[in-house]
Design an enzyme around this catalytic site. Structure first.
Site, PDB file in Angstrom:
ATOM      1  N   CYS A 129       0.823  -1.231   0.000  1.00  0.00           N
ATOM      2  CA  CYS A 129       0.000   0.000   0.000  1.00  0.00           C
ATOM      3  C   CYS A 129       0.846   1.266   0.000  1.00  0.00           C
ATOM      4  CB  CYS A 129      -0.924   0.017   1.206  1.00  0.00           C
ATOM      5  SG  CYS A 129      -2.004  -1.410   1.270  1.00  0.00           S
TER       6      CYS A 129
ATOM      7  N   HIS B 202      -3.644   7.049   2.735  1.00  0.00           N
ATOM      8  CA  HIS B 202      -4.030   5.758   2.151  1.00  0.00           C
ATOM      9  C   HIS B 202      -5.420   5.402   2.677  1.00  0.00           C
ATOM     10  CE1 HIS B 202      -4.246   1.660   1.033  1.00  0.00           C
ATOM     11  NE2 HIS B 202      -3.967   1.173   2.226  1.00  0.00           N
TER      12      HIS B 202
ATOM     13  N   ASN C  62     -10.243  -0.422  -0.003  1.00  0.00           N
ATOM     14  CA  ASN C  62      -8.778  -0.335   0.021  1.00  0.00           C
ATOM     15  C   ASN C  62      -8.231  -0.860  -1.316  1.00  0.00           C
ATOM     16  OD1 ASN C  62      -6.042  -0.752   0.449  1.00  0.00           O
ATOM     17  ND2 ASN C  62      -6.295  -1.613   2.501  1.00  0.00           N
TER      18      ASN C  62
HETATM   19  O1  UT7 Z   1      -3.913  -1.414   3.635  1.00  0.00           O
HETATM   20  C1  UT7 Z   1      -2.995  -1.996   4.511  1.00  0.00           C
HETATM   21  C2  UT7 Z   1      -3.266  -1.598   5.874  1.00  0.00           C
HETATM   22  N1  UT7 Z   1      -4.476  -2.227   6.336  1.00  0.00           N
HETATM   23  C3  UT7 Z   1      -5.152  -1.655   7.298  1.00  0.00           C
HETATM   24  O2  UT7 Z   1      -4.814  -0.589   7.712  1.00  0.00           O
HETATM   25  C4  UT7 Z   1      -6.314  -2.406   7.880  1.00  0.00           C
HETATM   26  C5  UT7 Z   1      -6.336  -2.212   9.368  1.00  0.00           C
HETATM   27  N2  UT7 Z   1      -7.378  -2.934  10.051  1.00  0.00           N
HETATM   28  C6  UT7 Z   1      -8.690  -2.630   9.955  1.00  0.00           C
HETATM   29  O3  UT7 Z   1      -9.085  -1.807   9.160  1.00  0.00           O
HETATM   30  C7  UT7 Z   1      -9.638  -3.277  10.931  1.00  0.00           C
HETATM   31  O4  UT7 Z   1      -8.912  -4.029  11.866  1.00  0.00           O
HETATM   32  C8  UT7 Z   1     -10.729  -4.185  10.287  1.00  0.00           C
HETATM   33  C9  UT7 Z   1     -11.753  -3.330   9.543  1.00  0.00           C
HETATM   34  C10 UT7 Z   1     -10.063  -5.150   9.337  1.00  0.00           C
HETATM   35  C11 UT7 Z   1     -11.458  -4.963  11.374  1.00  0.00           C
HETATM   36  O5  UT7 Z   1     -12.017  -4.077  12.326  1.00  0.00           O
HETATM   37  P1  UT7 Z   1     -11.793  -4.326  13.890  1.00  0.00           P
HETATM   38  O6  UT7 Z   1     -12.560  -3.295  14.591  1.00  0.00           O
HETATM   39  O7  UT7 Z   1     -10.314  -4.364  14.140  1.00  0.00           O
HETATM   40  O8  UT7 Z   1     -12.478  -5.715  14.112  1.00  0.00           O
HETATM   41  P2  UT7 Z   1     -11.841  -7.033  14.754  1.00  0.00           P
HETATM   42  O9  UT7 Z   1     -10.926  -7.681  13.793  1.00  0.00           O
HETATM   43  O10 UT7 Z   1     -11.355  -6.738  16.125  1.00  0.00           O
HETATM   44  O11 UT7 Z   1     -13.155  -7.928  14.891  1.00  0.00           O
HETATM   45  C12 UT7 Z   1     -14.203  -7.592  15.825  1.00  0.00           C
HETATM   46  C13 UT7 Z   1     -15.261  -8.652  15.716  1.00  0.00           C
HETATM   47  C14 UT7 Z   1     -14.729 -10.083  15.815  1.00  0.00           C
HETATM   48  O12 UT7 Z   1     -15.691 -10.858  16.516  1.00  0.00           O
HETATM   49  P3  UT7 Z   1     -15.470 -11.208  18.083  1.00  0.00           P
HETATM   50  O13 UT7 Z   1     -14.154 -11.942  18.147  1.00  0.00           O
HETATM   51  O14 UT7 Z   1     -15.410  -9.871  18.779  1.00  0.00           O
HETATM   52  O15 UT7 Z   1     -16.648 -12.024  18.394  1.00  0.00           O
HETATM   53  C15 UT7 Z   1     -14.684 -10.529  14.385  1.00  0.00           C
HETATM   54  O16 UT7 Z   1     -14.808 -11.919  14.256  1.00  0.00           O
HETATM   55  O17 UT7 Z   1     -15.919  -8.562  14.454  1.00  0.00           O
HETATM   56  C16 UT7 Z   1     -15.904  -9.839  13.815  1.00  0.00           C
HETATM   57  N3  UT7 Z   1     -15.804  -9.618  12.378  1.00  0.00           N
HETATM   58  C17 UT7 Z   1     -16.881  -9.386  11.612  1.00  0.00           C
HETATM   59  N4  UT7 Z   1     -18.183  -9.309  11.887  1.00  0.00           N
HETATM   60  C18 UT7 Z   1     -19.012  -9.041  10.873  1.00  0.00           C
HETATM   61  C19 UT7 Z   1     -14.683  -9.575  11.619  1.00  0.00           C
HETATM   62  N5  UT7 Z   1     -15.032  -9.328  10.338  1.00  0.00           N
HETATM   63  C20 UT7 Z   1     -16.375  -9.214  10.312  1.00  0.00           C
HETATM   64  C21 UT7 Z   1     -17.291  -8.927   9.292  1.00  0.00           C
HETATM   65  N6  UT7 Z   1     -18.599  -8.849   9.617  1.00  0.00           N
HETATM   66  N7  UT7 Z   1     -16.915  -8.726   8.010  1.00  0.00           N
END
Ligand code: UT7
Length: 332
Positions: free
Chosen positions: A117, A258, A288
């Protein structure tokens, strides 16, 4: 030619996204997710997806044509082409040489640059430095990705994020110092290379029936950890570059980060005390797009009148590697 006392400036910009739009609602029919979750956790509503017969070079060519027309230059004027991509058409030849052929470029150095990225900003600094040697007249720098080709539509934690597209700039030298690319800074930390990866398809683990069956050709990401590192790294990279160049945050007309996550962008803007109208955001529509994200945003910002001559524009990126980078531009 002696380029001392000259600036490397952006002479034209262009962007292209494929026609097909994949909405959050459609994704709810593929994986266990909701429009509300995707929107609140990432800020994304929809993303563009390339057609099966469209590869990264096809997206790159479309963006490049727009940028060349904008710069009022022809393919014959370009003698340096860099394509930032982590989704090349194939391992060989480079996507840059494919674009060279499709655009009908002449005598021209061509190569791909892999910094995920951050690839567009890595390419911008590389092109700037090469132009400053005086050996090249005009550089075409393209960020182009068919990220959906690496996206696992069985993994709800990543498939909601990624989209396809390309953005391009044409760079050239202009008399007088202090305009164009004012400064750039590139960073990397390989100790965190495990956080975003594709495990198979390279020399470590060549493609096999097993690697395909285990879905190892798709992006795997530890999102939460990446999120935290991205916020700090991008904030620090932005502030460090401004300080080094004696520019205060309130002198920045537009921050173009980004486009990975709205909450990351909000946190950067908050630390820099930048109001919303000074922060460019289009990830709602594109998701993204990795190396394509900043040049697409730059083109849109310019064409919508959010950047005018004399403005300071601050670009900041973060991605796999880990790599991150910043660039400060004074618009001509
Ligand atoms: O481009 C390169 C750089 N990349 C980035 O900068 C990406 C950085 N990361 C992010 O943008 C975020 O971490 C995400 C958008 C990918 C995820 O958001 P988050 O707030 O960090 O969510 P999380 O991974 O902590 O997941 C929270 C919960 C989990 O459930 P439990 O364990 O709390 O029960 C996940 O299993 O949300 C669940 N989850 C979803 N639920 C519904 C994960 N993906 C989904 C989904 N729909 N698509």
């Amino acid at each position: 030619m002696n380029p001392a006392g000259q600036s490397v400036v952006i002479l034209g910009t262009g962007a292209y996204v494929p026609e097909r739009i994949l909405t959050n609602d459609e994704l709810t029919r593929i994986v266990d997710t909701t429009d509300e979750w995707i929107l609140t956790r990432s800020g994304i509503r929809e993303r563009h997806v390339a057609a099966p017969d469209q590869a990264t070079s096809d997206l790159a060519v479309e963006a490049a044509r727009v940028a060349l027309a904008d710069a009022k230059l022809t393919p014959a004027d370009i003698d340096l082409l860099i394509i930032a991509t982590c989704t090349p058409d194939a391992p060989l030849p480079s996507t840059a040489t494919l674009v060279h052929q499709k655009l009908g470029l002449g005598a021209c150095a061509c190569f791909d640059l892999a910094a995920a990225c951050s690839g567009f900003l890595y390419s911008l600094e590389t092109a700037e430095a090469l132009l400053r040697t005086g050996r090249y007249r005009h550089a075409l720098v393209i960020g182009a990705e068919k990220l959906t080709s690496l996206t696992d539509y069985q993994d709800r934690t990543t498939c909601i994020l990624f989209g396809d597209g390309a953005g391009a700039v044409v760079l050239g030298l202009q008399p007088g110092a202090g305009t164009g690319i004012v400064g750039t800074k590139l960073y990397a930390d390989g100790s965190a290379s495990d956080l975003i990866k594709v495990t198979a398809g390279g020399s470590r683990r060549p493609p096999s029936a097993e690697s395909v069956a285990q879905r190892e050709h798709f992006i795997q990401m530890r999102g939460k950890e990446v999120f935290k590192l991205a916020v700090t790294a991008m904030q620090d990279a932005a502030i460090e570059l401004l300080e080094k160049n004696g520019v205060a945050p309130d002198q920045v007309k537009l921050l173009i980060p980004h486009q990975a996550n709205q909450r990351i962008i909000d946190a950067i803007a908050q630390r820099m005390k930048l109001p919303a109208d000074r922060v460019f955001m289009n990830l709602e529509r594109y998701g993204n797009t990795s190396a394509a994200s900043i040049p697409i945003a730059l083109d849109e910002a310019r064409r919508s009148g959010r950047i005018v001559s004399g403005d300071y524009v601050l670009l900041v990126a973060f991605g796999a590697g880990l790599t991150w980078a910043s660039a400060l531009i004074r618009w001509i």
